[in-house]
Design an enzyme around this catalytic site. Structure first.
Site, PDB file in Angstrom:
ATOM      1  CB  CYS B 236      12.289  55.945  20.172  1.00 55.89           C
ATOM      2  SG  CYS B 236      11.055  56.648  21.064  1.00 55.89           S
ATOM      3  CB  CYS B 261      14.072  42.549  40.981  1.00 64.55           C
ATOM      4  SG  CYS B 261      13.821  41.020  41.889  1.00 64.55           S
ATOM      5  CG  HIS B 307      42.370  35.538  37.949  1.00 60.18           C
ATOM      6  ND1 HIS B 307      44.180  36.040  38.113  1.00 60.18           N
ATOM      7  CD2 HIS B 307      43.815  34.360  37.229  1.00 60.18           C
ATOM      8  CE1 HIS B 307      45.416  35.788  37.531  1.00 60.18           C
ATOM      9  NE2 HIS B 307      44.920  35.052  37.547  1.00 60.18           N
ATOM     10  CB  CYS B 313      36.465  31.861  47.437  1.00 59.28           C
ATOM     11  SG  CYS B 313      37.142  30.336  48.163  1.00 59.28           S
ATOM     12  CB  CYS B 343      45.299  41.076  37.284  1.00 59.95           C
ATOM     13  SG  CYS B 343      45.357  39.123  37.675  1.00 59.95           S
ATOM     14  CB  CYS B 477      63.463  43.903  60.276  1.00 60.76           C
ATOM     15  SG  CYS B 477      62.004  45.094  58.856  1.00 60.76           S
ATOM     16  CB  CYS B 492      63.514  54.200  59.371  1.00 64.27           C
ATOM     17  SG  CYS B 492      64.311  54.019  60.620  1.00 64.27           S
TER      18      CYS B 492
END
Lengths: 154, 509
Positions: B236, B261, B307, B313, B343, B477, B492
């Site tokens: 520094c 930016c 991935h 997408c 994953c 079901c 259930c």
């Protein structure tokens, strides 16, 4: 190719690779699939040396525009529905990768291979024990059924 | 003689002035930059982007009462070499350069070494050398664009080893095509000012005093170095004694990296952007996991299998998960997603990535996230139609007043507040609307619009036995799996209890 949605582009690619390099005993009705990419019919032969040797089956794949984030709806159709403990007489298949265990890394080809291997490992040709009741009450879409996956060994 | 001298200098001055003004005329895009000194003063200078750092030193020196060779110009973690052309430094309008006085005692060694290298590479600046160009110009894309960090490290180490050995042998050849070979690093950020994904610039400051007059001892080699604190040490130059005193020499001074930016004029030191570290250039042409095409810019899922998805997408994935309310409320990262292939340990840590969604969907994301957060924290949502304000009330408090719409309601039955017992024995939780209250005292007209939907929800749904989310069974079901992420309870439909083998035997369908 440019004005296709990403799911259609993906299906187009899968279709091409399935036509070019199909797994043994599997063939896709290319003409029908090209007309409507969201619904395919796949012909499948029972593998040699298994209980289904010499039999012909037809699989129907239906895709939504969320494919591959959403699993395809896969059923056996036509006159010959395989007699198998995981296949109901209305064509519904009890296979975990078709609902809960679906992932976008899977494909039509991998689903076909799983079904071939599911049929091939069968030792006793019979319908699921709850077949009559299920077929009477189930929804048309097998994805609406919360499957309690049967033992993997059959 | 004196007259000659004065006229000579006068002429010289005029010539220089002329040169300067003519340059100004030719080049419209003068850079207006700030020079910050250690004394705390800030000078504003306009420079031609084609000028060199040494020119800036000459320009600033008289104003600081220093000789140009007594000064260091620091920008983005590096001391800029004298021969660096300003436009190579990634400086934007209103950028801030830091000028510090070289200290004879402590910095002499550094100074000599950087000087030595300067002499060595006067014509072709050696990009591998630390002391000449700002960080963002030195780093290359390959380090920051591969998937998992472990692999990144090994790759970058290999690459730099190779570069070093070849550099020793063929110094001149390498330096000539150095500029083409490694692609300059490319960062993407979410800019709160532009409200969009933009290209970003990497900047460095002191971790402790936040001063930009800071030089790094080594270059960051991976995203971990940039995003995690205390990874890279440095010097520094602000008031080194201050930082050292503060730390009492217990640990070295560390660099803190941040982003700006690069697409709008800097609005000062606090105008920062959020790094979107999972968005990277797809240098290896990896195909998108969904559409199978190799995009130029990819979204890298933080999973072991590397991935990736194209940005389109990725947005599709977010929208489909949003519609199904399948985001996860992670205690540390917030409302987020995992790799679409499921994953392990693949949570997206920086939720600003969801800013890629369009305004409507981002608003939905934000609303769902708030609701999920309130519910998980044991809060309740205002039952008034169109309100839905999240309320965190004392657990004993039954009479809830919504701060937003002022609706006063009963905590237990979500009807207008009443005295006495609620109609239903069951106490609904988490926004379940299946109770009817004995609301003798409340004015019911406030919730009249809600009655029809309330009845419908009551008739067609059953609450998940675990999280109480009203659930509709549209065929299939009796085996239900709660769709709320984080719940996934198997129950259930008939017994309204956990799904058992008995349910399967008795009334599966």
């Amino acid at each position: 190719m440019t004005d296709m949605s990403p799911s259609e582009r993906r299906l187009q690619k899968e279709l091409m690779s399935l036509i070019k390099d199909p797994p043994p005993g599997v063939s896709v009705d290319a003409e029908q699939a090209e007309q409507n990419l969201l619904q395919w019919t796949i012909h499948m032969e029972g593998a040699l040396g298994t209980l289904y040797e010499g039999e012909q089956f037809q699989l129907q794949f239906k895709f939504s525009n969320k494919y591959p984030f959403d699993s395809p709806e896969v059923t056996f159709v036509g006159s010959n529905i395989p007699i198998h403990p995981h296949v109901y007489s209305n064509g519904h298949i009890c296979l975990s990768i078709l609902t809960d265990d679906w992932s976008p890394a899977l494909s039509v080809q991998s689903v076909c291979l799983s079904i071939v291997s599911m049929l091939s490992s069968c030792k006793d040709k019979q319908r699921p024990p709850d077949n009559t009741f299920y077929v009477k009450t189930c929804s048309k879409n097998p994805k609406k059924t919360k499957w309690w996956y049967h033992d993997d060994s059959v | 003689m004196l007259r000659f001298l004065t006229s000579f200098f006068g002429n010289l001055f005029q010539i220089m002035l002329h040169l300067l003004t003519s340059k100004k005329n030719i080049i419209q895009n003068l850079l207006s930059i700030y020079v910050k000194t250690i004394g705390g003063s800030t000078l504003c200078i306009d420079v031609d982007p084609k000028c060199k750092v040494s020119y800036i030193k000459k320009l600033v020196a008289p104003q600081l009462g220093l000789e140009p060779n007594e000064m260091k110009v620091i920008f983005a973690g590096k001391e800029l070499g004298d021969d660096i052309v300003i436009e190579e430094c990634d400086l934007g309008q209103q950028s801030i350069l830091h000028v510090v006085k070289i200290k004879r005692s402590s910095d002499q060694k550094n100074n000599i070494s950087s000087r030595g290298e300067k002499c060595f590479t006067t014509s072709t600046p050696n990009l591998k050398n630390g002391g000449l160009l700002p960080l963002c110009e030195i780093l290359d894309d390959s380090m920051f664009s591969t998937g998992s960090e472990s692999r990144t490290n090994s790759i970058s180490v290999d690459a730099s080893d190779m570069d070093n050995s070849s550099a020793d042998i063929k110094e001149t050849e390498i330096s000539e095509d150095h500029r083409q070979r490694p692609k300059k690093v490319h960062f993407f950020v979410y800019c709160p000012t532009c409200k969009d994904m933009k290209n970003g610039k990497l900047r460095v400051r002191c971790h402790f005093c936040k001063s930009g007059a800071f030089t790094v001892h080594s270059d960051p080699q991976s995203w971990t170095h940039v995003l995690e604190p205390k990874q890279i040490t440095g010097t520094c130059e602000n008031v080194p004694e201050h930082c050292e005193l503060l730390l009492q020499n217990k640990e070295p001074t560390f660099a803190e990296f941040y982003f700006k930016c690069s697409e709008h004029v800097s609005l000062g030191e606090n105008d920062q952007a959020v790094p979107l570290d999972l968005i990277r250039p797809n240098l290896k042409q990896v195909p998108c996991l969904a559409c199978l095409e190799a995009p130029e810019i990819m979204f890298t899922f933080p999973c072991q299998n590397d991935h990736i998805a194209c940005l389109y997408c990725f947005k599709q994935y977010c929208m489909s998960k949003l519609t199904e309310r399948q985001f996860w409320q992670h205690p540390e990262y917030g409302y987020t997603l995992i790799c679409p292939n499921g994953c392990a340990d693949s949570f997206i840590k920086e939720i600003h990535h969801f800013r890629l969604l369009d305004d409507v969907n981002y608003e939905r994301y934000h609303r769902f996230a708030t609701e999920e957060f309130v519910l998980q924290a044991g809060g309740i949502l205002c039952p008034q139609p169109g309100c839905g304000m999240g309320i965190l009330a004392d657990p004993d408090c039954i009479r809830i007043t919504c701060q937003s719409c002022k609706y006063v309601f009963c905590r237990n039955c979500r009807q207008g507040f009443h005295i006495g017992e609620c109609d239903t024995v069951e106490t609904p939780e988490n926004g379940l609307l299946n109770g009817n209250c004995n609301n003798e005292l409340s004015c019911d007209n406030e919730s009249k619009g809600d009655d029809a939907s309330r009845t419908t929800i009551k008739v067609i749904t059953k609450p998940c036995p675990s999280c109480k989310t009203p659930t509709e069974r549209d065929g299939g079901c009796m085996h239900m799996i709660c769709t709320r992420s984080g719940c996934k309870f198997h129950w259930c439909w008939v017994c309204q209890m956990e799904w058992t083998r008995e349910c399967m035997a008795d009334h599966w369908f």
